[in-house]
Design a protein around this motif. Sequence first.
Motif, PDB file in Angstrom:
ATOM      1  N   PHE A  27       1.185  -1.663   0.303  1.00 32.26           N
ATOM      2  CA  PHE A  27      -0.068  -0.151  -0.135  1.00 32.26           C
ATOM      3  C   PHE A  27       0.870   1.785  -0.584  1.00 32.26           C
ATOM      4  CE2 PHE A  27      -2.847  -2.986   1.864  1.00 32.26           C
ATOM      5  CZ  PHE A  27      -4.265  -2.509   0.171  1.00 32.26           C
ATOM      6  N   ALA A  28       1.543   1.376   0.807  1.00 35.61           N
ATOM      7  CA  ALA A  28       3.141   2.021   0.624  1.00 35.61           C
ATOM      8  C   ALA A  28       3.425   2.813  -0.803  1.00 35.61           C
ATOM      9  CB  ALA A  28       3.889   1.973   1.500  1.00 35.61           C
ATOM     10  N   LEU A  29       3.628   1.848  -1.078  1.00 35.20           N
ATOM     11  CA  LEU A  29       4.211   1.960  -2.684  1.00 35.20           C
ATOM     12  C   LEU A  29       2.873   2.946  -3.370  1.00 35.20           C
ATOM     13  CD1 LEU A  29       6.112   2.062  -5.321  1.00 35.20           C
ATOM     14  CD2 LEU A  29       4.749   0.071  -6.006  1.00 35.20           C
ATOM     15  N   ALA A  30       1.789   2.119  -3.429  1.00 40.83           N
ATOM     16  CA  ALA A  30       0.944   3.690  -4.191  1.00 40.83           C
ATOM     17  C   ALA A  30       0.651   4.458  -3.488  1.00 40.83           C
ATOM     18  CB  ALA A  30      -0.630   2.387  -4.507  1.00 40.83           C
ATOM     19  N   TYR A  31       0.477   5.100  -2.478  1.00 42.08           N
ATOM     20  CA  TYR A  31       0.572   6.253  -1.267  1.00 42.08           C
ATOM     21  C   TYR A  31       2.006   7.287  -1.967  1.00 42.08           C
ATOM     22  CZ  TYR A  31      -0.656   9.901   1.618  1.00 42.08           C
ATOM     23  OH  TYR A  31      -0.713  10.444   2.866  1.00 42.08           O
ATOM     24  N   PHE A  32       3.086   6.720  -1.782  1.00 42.02           N
ATOM     25  CA  PHE A  32       4.700   7.027  -2.671  1.00 42.02           C
ATOM     26  C   PHE A  32       4.169   7.741  -4.051  1.00 42.02           C
ATOM     27  CE2 PHE A  32       7.583   7.145  -5.251  1.00 42.02           C
ATOM     28  CZ  PHE A  32       8.792   7.868  -5.060  1.00 42.02           C
ATOM     29  N   LEU A  33       2.808   6.690  -4.969  1.00 43.10           N
ATOM     30  CA  LEU A  33       3.019   7.453  -5.910  1.00 43.10           C
ATOM     31  C   LEU A  33       2.101   8.551  -6.117  1.00 43.10           C
ATOM     32  CD1 LEU A  33       3.308   4.032  -8.228  1.00 43.10           C
ATOM     33  CD2 LEU A  33       4.739   6.097  -8.217  1.00 43.10           C
ATOM     34  N   SER A  34       1.486   7.721  -5.946  1.00 43.46           N
ATOM     35  CA  SER A  34      -0.026   9.822  -5.090  1.00 43.46           C
ATOM     36  C   SER A  34      -0.125  11.145  -4.405  1.00 43.46           C
ATOM     37  CB  SER A  34      -1.421   9.142  -4.695  1.00 43.46           C
ATOM     38  OG  SER A  34      -0.734   9.087  -3.053  1.00 43.46           O
ATOM     39  N   ALA A  35       1.467  11.047  -3.364  1.00 42.81           N
ATOM     40  CA  ALA A  35       1.800  11.864  -3.066  1.00 42.81           C
ATOM     41  C   ALA A  35       2.878  12.606  -4.370  1.00 42.81           C
ATOM     42  CB  ALA A  35       2.792  11.750  -1.966  1.00 42.81           C
ATOM     43  N   LEU A  36       3.756  12.019  -4.845  1.00 43.94           N
ATOM     44  CA  LEU A  36       4.328  12.219  -5.991  1.00 43.94           C
ATOM     45  C   LEU A  36       3.807  13.325  -7.029  1.00 43.94           C
ATOM     46  CD1 LEU A  36       7.013  10.468  -7.796  1.00 43.94           C
ATOM     47  CD2 LEU A  36       5.935  12.164  -8.833  1.00 43.94           C
ATOM     48  N   ILE A  37       2.026  12.728  -7.574  1.00 46.80           N
ATOM     49  CA  ILE A  37       1.669  13.145  -9.003  1.00 46.80           C
ATOM     50  C   ILE A  37       1.096  14.765  -7.795  1.00 46.80           C
ATOM     51  CG2 ILE A  37      -0.958  12.542  -9.971  1.00 46.80           C
ATOM     52  CD1 ILE A  37      -0.067   9.692 -10.326  1.00 46.80           C
ATOM     53  N   ARG A  38       0.840  14.455  -6.403  1.00 51.77           N
ATOM     54  CA  ARG A  38      -0.093  15.711  -6.037  1.00 51.77           C
ATOM     55  C   ARG A  38       0.629  16.475  -6.181  1.00 51.77           C
ATOM     56  NH1 ARG A  38      -0.158  14.815   0.167  1.00 51.77           N
ATOM     57  NH2 ARG A  38      -1.832  12.761  -0.240  1.00 51.77           N
ATOM     58  N   ALA A  39       2.030  16.356  -6.052  1.00 56.34           N
ATOM     59  CA  ALA A  39       2.757  17.943  -5.512  1.00 56.34           C
ATOM     60  C   ALA A  39       3.472  17.220  -6.883  1.00 56.34           C
ATOM     61  CB  ALA A  39       4.146  16.999  -4.159  1.00 56.34           C
ATOM     62  N   ILE A  40       3.435  17.054  -7.686  1.00 55.07           N
ATOM     63  CA  ILE A  40       3.969  17.672  -9.074  1.00 55.07           C
ATOM     64  C   ILE A  40       4.114  18.936  -9.561  1.00 55.07           C
ATOM     65  CG2 ILE A  40       2.850  16.359 -10.928  1.00 55.07           C
ATOM     66  CD1 ILE A  40       5.864  15.346 -11.542  1.00 55.07           C
ATOM     67  N   THR A  41       2.203  19.818  -8.933  1.00 52.91           N
ATOM     68  CA  THR A  41       3.121  20.959  -9.992  1.00 52.91           C
ATOM     69  C   THR A  41       3.412  21.957  -9.442  1.00 52.91           C
ATOM     70  OG1 THR A  41       0.568  20.587  -8.492  1.00 52.91           O
ATOM     71  CG2 THR A  41      -0.021  19.997 -10.752  1.00 52.91           C
ATOM     72  N   ALA A  42       4.194  21.649  -8.019  1.00 53.69           N
ATOM     73  CA  ALA A  42       4.834  22.691  -8.161  1.00 53.69           C
ATOM     74  C   ALA A  42       6.057  23.107  -8.324  1.00 53.69           C
ATOM     75  CB  ALA A  42       4.910  22.748  -6.437  1.00 53.69           C
ATOM     76  N   THR A  43       7.139  21.422  -8.310  1.00 49.00           N
ATOM     77  CA  THR A  43       7.868  21.561  -9.822  1.00 49.00           C
ATOM     78  C   THR A  43       7.354  21.936 -11.152  1.00 49.00           C
ATOM     79  OG1 THR A  43       8.875  19.697  -8.224  1.00 49.00           O
ATOM     80  CG2 THR A  43      10.353  20.196 -10.040  1.00 49.00           C
TER      81      THR A  43
END
Length: 407
Positions: A16-32
């Motif tokens: 489950f952590a792998l999926a949450y890692f990717l969800s957080a990456l997708i969430r925050a990527i707009t800042a970069t």
Amino acid sequence: MSPLTPRKAVLVFSAFALAYFLSALIRAITATLAPTLVQEFNLQSRDLGLLAGGYFLGFAATQLPLGRWLDRLGPKRVEIAFLSVAVVGCLAFALAQSFWGLLAARVLCGAGVSACLMAPLTGYRRWYAPELQMRANSWMLMVGAFGMVASTLPVQWLMPLIGWRGIFMLLGILVAVSMLAIAWQSPPWQTEAVAAQPQEGVLASYREVWRHPYFRKLAPLGFFNYGGMVAMQTLWAGPWMVKVAGYSALQAATGLFWLNVAMLVAYWLWGWANPWLARQGHSADRLITWGMPVNFALFAILLIAGGAISTGSALLFSLVCVSCTVAALAQPAVGMAFPAALAGRALSAYNLVIFSGVFAVQWGIGLLLDGFKAFGLAEVAAYQAAFGVYGLACVGAYVYFLRAKAP
């Protein structure tokens, strides 16, 4: 359902952590990606806020049915179904040719990853011993911070190699891999605990959650303080560093990298400390009561200083976000305030509050920025004024938390 063995608990957590890692990456990527997207699509501040908030709009829209489905169908079936939507969203973002195409894809991404935290937390409510649930929650948030770290400098480094479209293609592939990991490791779900409940409409099935005094006590704090912190971390920290502190795009990405590393460490420490704090009688309410004034003081310093501490803005912004992690303790506390059969709905309802707050703050600050600039404020002053309005809302939510009726 009895708690899992230690080895199985680790494997389940990892899947489950792998999926949450990717969800957080997708969430925050707009800042970069913000400087690139602003230039390529000629976006205004309100457009950027709406684009980033579109993720949270899609996320929030699924929370009520999500909680009901989690209680009845279990984390594995629900999360795999949702992640298939995230794959489509990532591919659609990579192929988008207009702002509206980007926005529609972000909404799909948000809806698709909306089970990535609620599904495991619902499972942990049954699979893990009670004393480990706060730790598991904090360490899931730590994994999310890893994802946000990955959304900063690593994304900046990949940009010249495969471009932002290639990055989203890669994310779609990795989300599909996480679906396989969950299908392989997630335990079966026993539905007997909720089988006797009568069939109700989605809103009616949440009646007990909405009416609970503890839920109402924490809801404004989740909307403004916790949701706003996520909005800052995933969007407005980057523009603040560029527009107010005078950072270059690479310097801002570096600042965001260290901000998210600090968040990662903070959640890791909370995970270790929570069981000990609970044994010492320090409840989530008490820790929030003590911790939020520190956050307010740091945020006030950031606002008043503006660009005067340009080289230290990333450090100060990091301290603001880290000090606000105490508000994250409210989420598992809400889940444990309800019986296991209602845990999915309680957690999803509170998540709806949080991510509605993220959307409102992300878009709201964009609207305020454009509005203050239209009234003649300079860029730096407009940022200070917009952030100041948000800060006042956070103080109001904290005062309500202190004065609300105890459950």
